[in-house]
Design an enzyme around this catalytic site. Structure first.
Site, PDB file in Angstrom:
ATOM      1  N   ASP A  88       0.858  -1.181   0.000  1.00 32.93           N
ATOM      2  CA  ASP A  88       0.000   0.000   0.000  1.00 32.93           C
ATOM      3  C   ASP A  88       0.897   1.235   0.000  1.00 32.93           C
ATOM      4  OD1 ASP A  88      -1.686   2.163   0.531  1.00 32.93           O
ATOM      5  OD2 ASP A  88      -3.137   0.856   1.543  1.00 32.93           O
ATOM      6  N   HIS A 174       4.658   5.945 -24.371  1.00 30.15           N
ATOM      7  CA  HIS A 174       4.427   4.734 -25.168  1.00 30.15           C
ATOM      8  C   HIS A 174       4.464   4.989 -26.674  1.00 30.15           C
ATOM      9  CE1 HIS A 174       0.176   5.959 -25.385  1.00 30.15           C
ATOM     10  NE2 HIS A 174       0.043   5.104 -26.374  1.00 30.15           N
ATOM     11  N   LYS A 178       6.101   2.695 -30.419  1.00 28.72           N
ATOM     12  CA  LYS A 178       5.376   2.362 -31.644  1.00 28.72           C
ATOM     13  C   LYS A 178       6.347   2.201 -32.802  1.00 28.72           C
ATOM     14  CE  LYS A 178       1.173   4.878 -30.339  1.00 28.72           C
ATOM     15  NZ  LYS A 178      -0.029   4.060 -30.396  1.00 28.72           N
ATOM     16  N   GLU A 212      -8.323  11.230 -32.146  1.00 27.68           N
ATOM     17  CA  GLU A 212      -8.898  10.026 -31.543  1.00 27.68           C
ATOM     18  C   GLU A 212     -10.409  10.084 -31.660  1.00 27.68           C
ATOM     19  OE1 GLU A 212      -6.643   8.565 -27.860  1.00 27.68           O
ATOM     20  OE2 GLU A 212      -6.855  10.705 -27.525  1.00 27.68           O
ATOM     21  N   ASP A 231      -2.206  16.072 -21.512  1.00 26.92           N
ATOM     22  CA  ASP A 231      -2.378  14.634 -21.715  1.00 26.92           C
ATOM     23  C   ASP A 231      -1.686  14.149 -22.988  1.00 26.92           C
ATOM     24  OD1 ASP A 231      -3.576  12.037 -21.129  1.00 26.92           O
ATOM     25  OD2 ASP A 231      -4.952  12.424 -22.791  1.00 26.92           O
ATOM     26  N   HIS A 236       3.417  12.861 -25.958  1.00 26.47           N
ATOM     27  CA  HIS A 236       3.448  12.168 -27.255  1.00 26.47           C
ATOM     28  C   HIS A 236       3.735  13.106 -28.427  1.00 26.47           C
ATOM     29  CE1 HIS A 236       1.843   9.179 -24.690  1.00 26.47           C
ATOM     30  NE2 HIS A 236       0.569   9.500 -24.787  1.00 26.47           N
ATOM     31  N   LYS A 334     -10.108  14.580 -28.861  1.00 27.33           N
ATOM     32  CA  LYS A 334     -10.959  13.409 -28.652  1.00 27.33           C
ATOM     33  C   LYS A 334     -12.261  13.637 -29.412  1.00 27.33           C
ATOM     34  CE  LYS A 334      -8.758  11.795 -24.543  1.00 27.33           C
ATOM     35  NZ  LYS A 334      -7.904  10.688 -25.030  1.00 27.33           N
TER      36      LYS A 334
HETATM   37  C1  BG6 Z   1      -2.499   8.288 -23.513  1.00 31.99           C
HETATM   38  C2  BG6 Z   1      -3.495   9.352 -23.143  1.00 31.99           C
HETATM   39  O1  BG6 Z   1      -1.228   8.659 -23.077  1.00 31.99           O
HETATM   40  O2  BG6 Z   1      -2.487   8.100 -24.912  1.00 31.99           O
HETATM   41  C3  BG6 Z   1      -4.867   8.986 -23.645  1.00 31.99           C
HETATM   42  O3  BG6 Z   1      -3.527   9.521 -21.727  1.00 31.99           O
HETATM   43  C4  BG6 Z   1      -4.838   8.659 -25.129  1.00 31.99           C
HETATM   44  O4  BG6 Z   1      -5.792  10.031 -23.384  1.00 31.99           O
HETATM   45  C5  BG6 Z   1      -3.728   7.669 -25.444  1.00 31.99           C
HETATM   46  O5  BG6 Z   1      -6.089   8.137 -25.500  1.00 31.99           O
HETATM   47  C6  BG6 Z   1      -3.574   7.489 -26.942  1.00 31.99           C
HETATM   48  O6  BG6 Z   1      -2.712   6.412 -27.214  1.00 31.99           O
HETATM   49  P1  BG6 Z   1      -2.812   5.587 -28.550  1.00 31.99           P
HETATM   50  O7  BG6 Z   1      -1.686   4.607 -28.465  1.00 31.99           O
HETATM   51  O8  BG6 Z   1      -4.172   4.951 -28.563  1.00 31.99           O
HETATM   52  O9  BG6 Z   1      -2.641   6.559 -29.682  1.00 31.99           O
END
Ligand code: BG6
Length: 486
Positions: A88, A174, A178, A212, A231, A236, A334
């Site tokens: 925890d 992330h 890719k 998105e 975000d 990214h 979004k």
């Molecule tokens: C995340 C965001 O880091 O990346 C999300 O917090 C977003 O809001 C996502 O939807 C998008 O990732 P991907 O790989 O689907 O393009």
């Protein structure tokens, strides 16, 4: 670097672990890429025994992997690697149990992966250190966001840095995992064709779009108050921008690549109150339809009005020799009409048109479109002569030079970004992780926008779900005589 012998996953009962991390680890296991001796210890707040946790992981694999990847015997051998220990982090309890469980395994480096709320990064790193789980070769990986502005990100970096050395800290973005993002490096630096033109002399402007279709996805408590700028752009999109615009690194090693990225990020021109009025647009979606399906507006999903932006468009400048005067238009949102991430390079017109004649259309300048997802392809629009005898002058038309990477490499499984990142983490390879100075340079630029927004009291303009954002986002680029590529 020595490989980790044990991977400890904080937040192991959470959504990201279920959707991405365990499926990715399973894929690596199935392909024989994990050492037989690698143990995975899941950790969360709930008390449960190992069997109960394994059952959770089994269910997550079935739910989130394609059916043909889930093979019962492979799942069972994978689960044999997995143990569980409740920690925890909020209360600071459970670290001693974790240390006891690791026991003799501490002879080999431990890799701790934090998929927890970011406010826990510092406390966990320090809890680990106090329990002796931050040995010299131990390493730690953290999801985004690192802080919510420059000051708080420095704080997190200090706290984690007091337990782990920088070359043992792996900050995850992330997008860097890719395949298509890494392909940008190949495109730019494994070909002679583009790099000589990759500058202000030949390029008119660059567009980066990450659109998105999803909305809040049940992430209300995280997303509201954060918004698209922090975000998506802070991490990214700025990483994409850095890779597209940086100088050629000497090699693909972690120091060379990250040195170039950080130089680029530091060259981003900070925005003032005047700038944000002309060079930024915030948006928030209202009820509409995406892919023919009716969806609620952001405020309806939230249950109250909010000033959080779900869309942002920016016109950015990079103050260096290469990019003098070249606008970089960034846009993410979004509830856009479709999922589409792409980079568009708009070249300048030819200096002199030898085909010009009265009544003839102007030549279209070359465009290069790099589709990152969901499709993976590169298209260059070039002018070609239309067949014919040309009695009234040569007729020209735009045609496509098309490279579909999914066709060129058909038959090769597209890996989840996290497979690559987890394997690099286990093996201690840092190129695809974000260095402290990069995160801080990213925040510095984002803070300038956020502060300027506050000064001018900028509120999001509404856009209908399923559209390409507020009309002012279209005006942002059309004022310059260009238009978004939809
Ligand atoms: C995340 C965001 O880091 O990346 C999300 O917090 C977003 O809001 C996502 O939807 C998008 O990732 P991907 O790989 O689907 O393009």
């Amino acid at each position: 670097s020595v490989k980790v012998g044990t991977l400890v996953l904080f937040g192991a009962t959470g959504d990201l672990a279920h959707r991405m991390l365990f499926p990715s680890l399973y894929n690596l296991h199935m392909d024989g890429l994990l050492a037989d001796t690698l143990t995975i210890v899941g950790s969360g707040r709930s008390q449960m025994d190992c069997a109960a946790f394994q059952a959770q992981v089994r269910a997550a694999l079935t739910e989130h992997l394609p059916g043909d990847r889930v093979e019962a015997p492979v799942v069972e051998t994978f689960l044999q690697r997995i143990d569980y220990c409740a920690v925890d982090a909020g209360k600071g309890t459970g670290y001693d149990d974790l240390a006891a469980l690791l026991g003799p395994r501490m002879d080999q480096p431990v890799g701790v992966y934090l998929s927890t709320p970011p406010s826990m990064f510092g406390p966990i790193a320090q809890g680990l250190a106090a329990a002796g789980i931050a040995c010299a070769e131990c390493r730690i990986a953290m999801e985004k966001p690192i802080g919510h502005d420059l000051a708080s990100s420095r704080e997190v970096n200090e706290q984690v840095g007091s337990a782990f050395a920088e070359d043992h800290i792996f900050r995850i973005d992330h997008y860097l995992g890719k395949e298509t993002v890494q392909n940008l490096l190949a495109l730019r630096f494994a070909n002679m064709l583009f790099e000589p033109l990759w500058n202000a002399r030949a390029i008119d402007h660059v567009q980066i779009t990450v659109a998105e279709t999803v909305g809040l996805e049940g992430r209300v408590s995280y997303y509201d108050g954060v918004g698209a700028l922090k975000d998506m752009v802070q991490n990214h999109m700025l990483q994409l921008l850095a890779i597209i615009a940086m100088e050629p690194p000497a090699n693909v090693g972690s120091t060379a690549v990250r040195d170039e990225k950080v130089k680029l990020l530091r060259s981003l021109r900070k925005m003032t109150a005047e700038d944000v009025k002309a060079h930024s647009v915030k948006g928030q979606y209202t009820a509409g339809a995406v892919n023919g399906e009716a969806v609620a507006g952001y405020a309806d999903e939230l249950g109250r009005p909010s000033n959080t932006e779900t869309f942002v468009a920016l016109k950015a400048f990079i103050d260096n020799w290469r990019w003098k005067g070249v606008p970089f238009y960034l846009r993410t949102g979004k509830r856009m009409p479709r999922r589409q991430s792409e980079v568009l390079i708009q070249f300048k017109p030819v200096p002199h048109n030898i085909f010009a004649r009265v009544g003839a259309p102007k030549l279209d300048a070359n465009v290069m479109i790099i589709n990152l997802q969901p499709e993976e392809n590169i298209r260059v629009k070039v002018m070609a002569k239309q067949p014919g005898l040309d009695r009234e002058g040569v007729k020209l038309r735009e045609v496509n030079l098309d490279v579909s990477l999914s066709h060129s490499f058909a038959g090769e499984r597209r890996r989840i970004a996290y497979e690559r990142l987890l394997l690099d983490f286990i093996e201690g390879e840092q190129t695809l992780f974000v260095r402290r100075d990069e995160v801080e340079a990213q925040w510095q630029w984002i803070d300038s926008i956020r502060d300027a927004w506050a000064t001018v009291d900028m509120v999001p303009q509404s856009y209908t779900a399923g559209s390409w954002g507020p009309s002012s986002a279209i005006a942002l680029i059309e004022r310059d005589g260009a238009s978004w590529h939809d």
